[in-house]
Design a protein around this motif. Structure first.
Motif, short mmCIF file in Angstrom:
data_model
loop_
_atom_site.label_atom_id
_atom_site.label_comp_id
_atom_site.label_asym_id
_atom_site.label_seq_id
_atom_site.Cartn_x
_atom_site.Cartn_y
_atom_site.Cartn_z
N CYS A 1 1.83 -1.50 -4.91
CA CYS A 1 0.56 -1.85 -5.62
C CYS A 1 0.77 -2.06 -7.22
O CYS A 1 0.02 -2.66 -7.61
CB CYS A 1 -0.39 -0.56 -5.36
SG CYS A 1 -1.23 -0.65 -3.67
N GLU B 1 -6.93 -3.59 -1.37
CA GLU B 1 -8.09 -4.08 -2.23
C GLU B 1 -8.38 -3.07 -3.04
O GLU B 1 -8.95 -3.46 -4.34
CB GLU B 1 -9.09 -4.70 -1.37
CG GLU B 1 -8.50 -6.33 -0.72
CD GLU B 1 -9.54 -6.75 0.35
OE1 GLU B 1 -10.39 -6.08 0.58
OE2 GLU B 1 -9.09 -7.77 0.71
N GLU B 2 -8.70 -1.79 -2.40
CA GLU B 2 -9.20 -0.77 -3.31
C GLU B 2 -8.29 -0.25 -4.30
O GLU B 2 -8.59 0.16 -5.23
CB GLU B 2 -9.54 0.14 -2.19
CG GLU B 2 -10.74 0.01 -1.25
CD GLU B 2 -10.86 1.35 -0.48
OE1 GLU B 2 -10.03 2.40 -0.19
OE2 GLU B 2 -11.79 1.13 0.67
N PRO C 1 -5.33 -4.31 4.68
CA PRO C 1 -5.72 -5.00 3.75
C PRO C 1 -6.86 -4.31 2.74
O PRO C 1 -7.12 -4.52 1.53
CB PRO C 1 -6.31 -6.03 4.50
CG PRO C 1 -5.52 -6.12 5.74
CD PRO C 1 -5.28 -4.70 6.02
N SER C 2 -7.82 -3.60 3.55
CA SER C 2 -9.15 -3.10 2.83
C SER C 2 -8.51 -1.94 1.81
O SER C 2 -8.93 -1.83 0.56
CB SER C 2 -9.83 -2.48 3.79
OG SER C 2 -9.45 -1.35 4.50
N THR D 1 0.86 -1.18 0.05
CA THR D 1 -0.14 0.13 -0.03
C THR D 1 0.66 1.10 0.08
O THR D 1 0.39 2.19 0.31
CB THR D 1 -0.93 -0.03 1.44
OG1 THR D 1 -0.06 0.00 2.51
CG2 THR D 1 -1.89 -0.95 1.07
N SER E 1 -7.89 -5.69 -10.59
CA SER E 1 -8.13 -6.95 -10.75
C SER E 1 -7.35 -7.45 -12.08
O SER E 1 -7.32 -6.69 -12.94
CB SER E 1 -9.53 -7.63 -10.83
OG SER E 1 -10.23 -6.98 -11.82
N GLU F 1 -5.05 -11.40 -3.13
CA GLU F 1 -5.71 -11.63 -1.48
C GLU F 1 -4.75 -10.54 -0.77
O GLU F 1 -3.43 -10.68 -0.76
CB GLU F 1 -5.63 -12.89 -1.23
CG GLU F 1 -6.09 -13.12 0.20
CD GLU F 1 -6.01 -14.68 0.53
OE1 GLU F 1 -6.34 -15.10 1.66
OE2 GLU F 1 -5.57 -15.51 -0.02
N ALA F 2 -5.38 -9.67 0.09
CA ALA F 2 -4.34 -8.96 0.81
C ALA F 2 -4.85 -9.66 2.41
O ALA F 2 -6.04 -9.82 2.65
CB ALA F 2 -4.99 -7.63 0.92
#
Length: 280
Positions: free
Chosen positions: A27, A51-52, A47-48, A22, A56, A62-63
């Motif tokens: 990223c 994912e943002e 993690p959230s 992050t 994809s 997977e975080a």
């Protein structure tokens, strides 16, 4: 470049484990690997957010929460990865922490945090995950020019990065040729939130002697390097040459610092102007 890397890796497990996803560079690396079909497991304290930020791709992303300042967290996550019994084809250590401060102002907290994130965690994580690495896996340590050239005002950070280089070089000697590969990427300044925070905290003006690299450019280099033989890569290359010259001739850095600082101040003003324009 990416197509070549993917084709070259077609016969090995396409599972990558990363830290530091992050902070900007991580990223970008994750997105490139996902585009190539890799399944990516990212260890992060957020993690959230990861994912943002990560788009994809063909692979699965997977975080997982992991605080690298807590060895217990790392041991738990490593054990979970081992239990999956999925061979790791790529292990990337991308997390980093810098706290600018003079030697007389070093605190125990900043010392422990920088040492744990920059040095202790990569060493422990590599050791714990070695049983899960495929025979032709690649381990990549994202290092810094400060791991070759002393960084005034950030002595702890520089010490941890020098140590990381020593570990990576020693680790590479443990493997037979054409098996597990070990690479280190030594970076100058990169345009990430970490650089902005370092500048705010009074970091080295030498960061701006050259224009800060883009995170995407660095990410492409990391992925490209991980597709070949283990090696040390310096970016910019000239920084690597100068840093090694300073190791051989320590007086060189001292006599050139005034000029480099002058160039750095000009570079900082340009960087700040560019940022202000971009945010309008």
């Amino acid at each position: 470049m990416n197509f070549f890397s993917f084709k070259k890796r077609a016969s090995i497990p396409s599972f990558a484990v990363m830290t530091g996803g992050t902070g900007g560079i991580g990223c970008e690396v994750a997105e490139i690997l996902l585009e190539q079909g890799w399944d990516v497991l990212l260890l992060t304290r957020r993690p959230s957010k990861a994912e943002e930020q990560v788009s994809s791709g063909k692979g699965r992303f997977e975080a997982v929460f992991c605080d690298l300042t807590q060895p217990v967290d790392l041991e738990t996550v490593s054990a979970t990865v081992l239990q999956r019994k999925k061979p790791i084809g790529l292990l990337i250590h991308c997390a980093g922490k810098i706290q600018p401060e003079s030697a007389g102002n070093i605190t125990r907290v900043s010392l422990e945090e920088q040492t744990t994130i920059n040095l202790t965690s990569p060493i422990l994580m590599t050791s714990q995950l070695l049983p899960a690495l495929s025979p032709n896996a690649h381990i990549v340590f994202v290092n810094s020019i400060a791991g070759v050239m002393p960084l005034q005002g950030s002595s702890v950070y520089s010490a941890t990065k020098f140590g990381l280089r020593g570990f990576a070089r020693s680790l590479a000697l443990e493997f037979k040729p054409k098996t597990i590969q070990v690479s280190s990427i030594f970076l100058g300044a990169v345009d990430t939130p970490m650089l902005e925070q370092e500048t705010t905290d009074g970091g080295s003006i030498l960061n701006f002697v050259n224009k800060p690299l883009s995170a995407r450019h660095v990410a492409n280099l990391i992925v490209q390097t991980s597709a070949g033989k283990g090696r040390e890569v310096f970016l910019p290359k000239l920084d690597g040459v100068f840093a090694h010259a300073c190791l051989i001739m320590p007086w060189l850095l001292r006599i050139t610092t005034p000029l480099l600082e002058k160039i750095g101040r000009i570079g900082l003003r340009r960087f700040q102007k560019h940022k202000a324009t971009s945010n309008e």
